[in-house]
Structures are given as structure tokens and as C-alpha cells.
Design a protein around this motif. Structure first.
Motif, PDB file in Angstrom:
ATOM      1  N   ALA A 204       0.876  -1.167   0.005  1.00 43.66           N
ATOM      2  CA  ALA A 204      -0.066   0.002  -0.049  1.00 43.66           C
ATOM      3  C   ALA A 204       0.696   1.372  -0.108  1.00 43.66           C
ATOM      4  O   ALA A 204       0.361   2.447  -0.460  1.00 43.66           O
ATOM      5  N   SER A 205       2.074   1.065   0.212  1.00 41.99           N
ATOM      6  CA  SER A 205       2.731   2.105   0.629  1.00 41.99           C
ATOM      7  C   SER A 205       3.414   2.901  -0.664  1.00 41.99           C
ATOM      8  O   SER A 205       4.030   3.814  -0.677  1.00 41.99           O
ATOM      9  N   ALA A 237      -8.263   1.051  -4.426  1.00 42.58           N
ATOM     10  CA  ALA A 237      -7.788   0.473  -3.236  1.00 42.58           C
ATOM     11  C   ALA A 237      -6.826   1.439  -2.606  1.00 42.58           C
ATOM     12  O   ALA A 237      -6.952   1.146  -1.142  1.00 42.58           O
ATOM     13  N   GLN A 238      -6.167   2.250  -3.025  1.00 41.26           N
ATOM     14  CA  GLN A 238      -5.328   3.172  -2.306  1.00 41.26           C
ATOM     15  C   GLN A 238      -5.284   4.557  -2.898  1.00 41.26           C
ATOM     16  O   GLN A 238      -5.339   4.810  -4.062  1.00 41.26           O
ATOM     17  N   ASN A 240      -2.862   6.361  -3.276  1.00 44.33           N
ATOM     18  CA  ASN A 240      -1.670   6.936  -3.809  1.00 44.33           C
ATOM     19  C   ASN A 240      -1.656   6.027  -5.109  1.00 44.33           C
ATOM     20  O   ASN A 240      -0.697   6.241  -5.761  1.00 44.33           O
ATOM     21  N   ARG A 241      -2.660   5.765  -5.608  1.00 46.75           N
ATOM     22  CA  ARG A 241      -2.848   5.115  -7.089  1.00 46.75           C
ATOM     23  C   ARG A 241      -3.486   5.690  -8.032  1.00 46.75           C
ATOM     24  O   ARG A 241      -4.682   6.512  -7.640  1.00 46.75           O
TER      25      ARG A 241
END
Length: 384
Positions: A204-205, A237-238, A240-241
């Protein structure tokens, strides 16, 4: 179409040229009983590692390397996976020892020996998305960002999809066992590859730019919708995407719209340069995009309704299952370009796809008459 885009990119290179030429390295690295081939353009900053799609080797990235070297100034690393291009195949006797885990271990060994096992930005296409995902999961601190170019995602590769794919690929698996060991292992271990990626969720990071082609690579609307849904779910889902659609492009979107791919990679790469150097990098990327877009528009005007344009249009319709419409376009092409062996070859292929062997034979014969070097037509005529 690909040759036209390659010519376009070739024309753009002088616009990007710098006084100095980056050092290029081609080398074979022993990774434990076999050697992997690496092609490296040396630069400064966080290196960018490219993962090709299934069946492709490092050469598939050629259209992007020179522009990216000029825009980013960083080290670019492409390589051939085991059994592809100039790379060798592991001597392991067990077929299961040639899967994605052994492939990644070989890559990790090669990168370590070359001194590029620290920070990386990853770029993957198609099947290469599995490698970028699993590499990121194994090295979440080293991977600074990932750019995905119409990649296969585990969410799309359901058990039903895999079962159908493996059933359809049995003939190819048997053929490649003796003719192409790299493809043999890749296809044979495909379900295990998907499972390995499922077992190691994407970190996720790590920020991601996920570029998806507008045109699905199969003439199947249901599967196309599933493909887009899988990518939408992954991107959502995140926070940062980021998701981008490559409009008007097919699966090899980085060949059809290299400016988009270069810009996406430069955008993902910019934060690795720090606040002082990022604006300069983005300025170079913008300048390249403006020049590339302007040149592309000029050449599109010249290309529109040319022989190549009609030929590409016909094949697009053929891939979409619109065989009758494709036939009309290919017929028009032979009327407008009666001396083109390629136009008659395409029409013959469309007739063959429609089940009309007699007209396919007639047009293949006309193609060979106009171009005696058309080996493909000669071979097809033998079967007809």
C-alpha cells in the motif's frame, strides 16, 4: 501501424538530442547456473527497471529508452527473462523450478551483481505486471514507484479464466517444450504465477500510475469490461494510485502513444529527484510531450485514409469480430491501391477469417503476383 509509430519516434529523437551520449552496456550476468542478458543505459538518480510482457524480450522497450534517457537522465535497465532474447535457461530439472519465484531470484542476483539492488522505479507491461507486483512486495522499501502499462492483474485472472486459458494453450505448451523453453515454462507455470502474486499483495505504501488501454486485446466485450473493472478496483484500493486511460490505443499502448508512456513514467519518477530537481525534470517532460504531440498530429494528417490507415482500420474491425465490415474496408484498400501486395494479402486474410477459402486463395495469389517475396502468402496458399 507499429512501423509508422517507430518512424515517428525516430523523427522526434533529434528534437531531444543532447551533446553527450549516455553510456550503454550490454552484458550477460551469471545468476546461478545460467546467465541473464541486461541492457543498461547509464545515468544519474534512481534507476528505472522495465518488465516486458509475456513472449517479449527487452527489445520491446526500445521506442521509450532514448526519450526517457533525455527526459529523466537516469539509468534505464531492461533485461531478457530466462529463455527469452539473449538470456539462457536454468538447468533445473523440475518444471516448477522455472516459475516466477526462481525468475525473480535470478533478477535479484543479477541486479545485485550489477550494483542496482537498492532504489528502483518499476515499469511493467502485460504479464510483466506480475513481476513488478511481486518484486515490489519483496522489496517495498527499495521500490519508490511503479508504472503499469495495461498489465494483467490477479483480480482479472480468475480460476475460470485460468482454466480456459490453460485448456486453449495445451497445443502451444507441447510445441514450445522443444521450440521455445522460455515460453514453455512461462505458460506452464501461469496459474502458479498468479497464485504467487495473490499470496503477496501489492504494498500500500508504493505509489502507482496504472495506464489502461482503451481497446481490449480480445474481441470480447464481457472480458473487456472485466479487465477495466479489475483495474478500477486496483486503482481505487489506495489513495496513492492513479488511473489513466490510453484513448485510441491497444495493448501495446507505449508503442502507439509513446508520449503518454514517457510522461507517465516521468511523473512517477519526479518525486525521487527531490524538490530542487523535480521542476526541471517535469519541464523537460512537458517540452517532449508538446513536441511529440505536435509531430504526431502532423503525421496523423498525412496518414489519414492512407493505405496503412485503411489496413489498420480493417484489422481493428476484424479483431472486434466485425468481419463483414472489415472485408469492405480491405476491398476499398485494394481499389485505391491496386498495386499493393499487402492490401490484397490483408483482404485474403479477412476472407479466410470469414470462411471463404476460394476468395482467400484468389487474393493471396494476387498478393504474391504483386509481391513474390510475400512468404506468408506462399505458405498459406500451400494449405489452401
Amino acid at each position: 501501424m507499429k512501423s509508422y509509430l517507430a518512424a515517428l519516434l525516430f523523427c522526434l529523437l533529434p528534437l531531444l538530442a543532447r551533446p553527450t551520449q549516455a553510456q550503454t552496456i550490454d552484458t550477460l550476468v551469471d545468476v546461478g547456473g545460467y546467465r541473464l542478458h541486461f541492457h543498461i543505459i547509464k545515468g544519474q538518480g534512481t534507476p528505472i527497471l522495465f518488465e516486458a510482457g509475456g513472449g517479449d524480450d527487452a527489445q520491446v522497450w526500445e521506442p521509450l529508452l532514448q526519450p526517457l534517457a533525455q527526459v529523466t537522465g537516469t539509468t534505464l535497465i531492461t533485461y531478457d527473462r530466462a529463455g527469452f532474447g539473449k538470456s539462457e535457461v536454468s538447468r533445473a530439472a523440475d518444471d516448477t523450478q522455472h516459475g516466477i519465484l526462481s525468475g525473480l531470484q535470478g533478477l535479484e542476483t543479477g541486479l545485485r551483481k550489477l550494483g542496482y539492488n537498492k532504489e528502483l522505479l518499476l515499469v511493467g507491461h502485460s504479464y510483466g505486471g506480475f513481476y513488478t507486483s511481486l518484486y515490489a512486495a519483496r522489496h517495498p522499501r527499495q521500490v519508490k514507484a511503479v508504472v503499469l502499462l495495461d498489465v494483467m492483474l490477479p483480480g482479472f485472472a480468475t480460476e475460470t479464466f485460468l482454466a480456459g486459458m490453460m485448456r486453449d494453450m495445451q497445443a502451444d505448451i507441447a510445441k514450445n517444450k522443444t521450440e521455445h523453453r522460455g515460453r514453455y515454462y512461462q505458460t506452464l507455470n501461469y496459474p502458479a504465477t498468479v497464485q504467487a502474486v495473490r499470496n503477496a499483495p501489492f504494498p500500500a505504501s508504493i505509489p502507482v500510475i496504472d495506464v489502461v488501454a482503451e481497446q481490449f486485446f480480445m474481441p470480447n466485450p464481457t472480458e473487456a469490461a472485466r479487465w477495466k473493472a479489475a483495474h478500477q478496483q486496483f486503482a481505487a484500493a489506495q489513495p496513492n494510485r492513479e488511473s489513466l486511460t490510453a484513448y485510441g490505443c491497444g495493448h501495446y499502448l507505449f508503442h502507439e502513444n509513446p508520449a503518454l508512456a514517457v510522461s507517465a513514467i516521468a511523473k512517477a519518477y519526479a518525486p525521487t529527484r527531490g524538490p530542487q530537481q523535480s521542476p526541471d525534470l517535469l519541464q523537460r517532460s512537458l517540452r517532449y510531450s508538446v513536441e511529440a504531440t505536435n509531430e504526431l498530429k502532423k503525421r496523423e494528417t498525412d496518414y489519414r485514409h492512407s493505405e496503412s490507415d485503411l489496413n489498420s482500420w480493417g484489422y481493428t474491425l476484424l479483431r472486434q469480430g466485425e468481419t463483414q465490415k472489415a472485408l469492405e474496408i480491405f476491398k476499398l484498400n485494394t481499389v485505391l491501391h491496386p498495386q499493393s501486395g499487402n492490401a490484397f494479402d490483408s483482404l485474403a486474410e479477412a476472407y479466410l477469417a470469414s470462411g471463404n477459402k476460394e476468395l482467400a486463395k484468389t487474393n493471396y495469389q494476387k498478393s504474391v503476383e504483386l509481391n513474390p517475396k510475400n512468404i506468408n502468402a506462399v505458405e498459406v496458399l500451400k494449405t489452401l
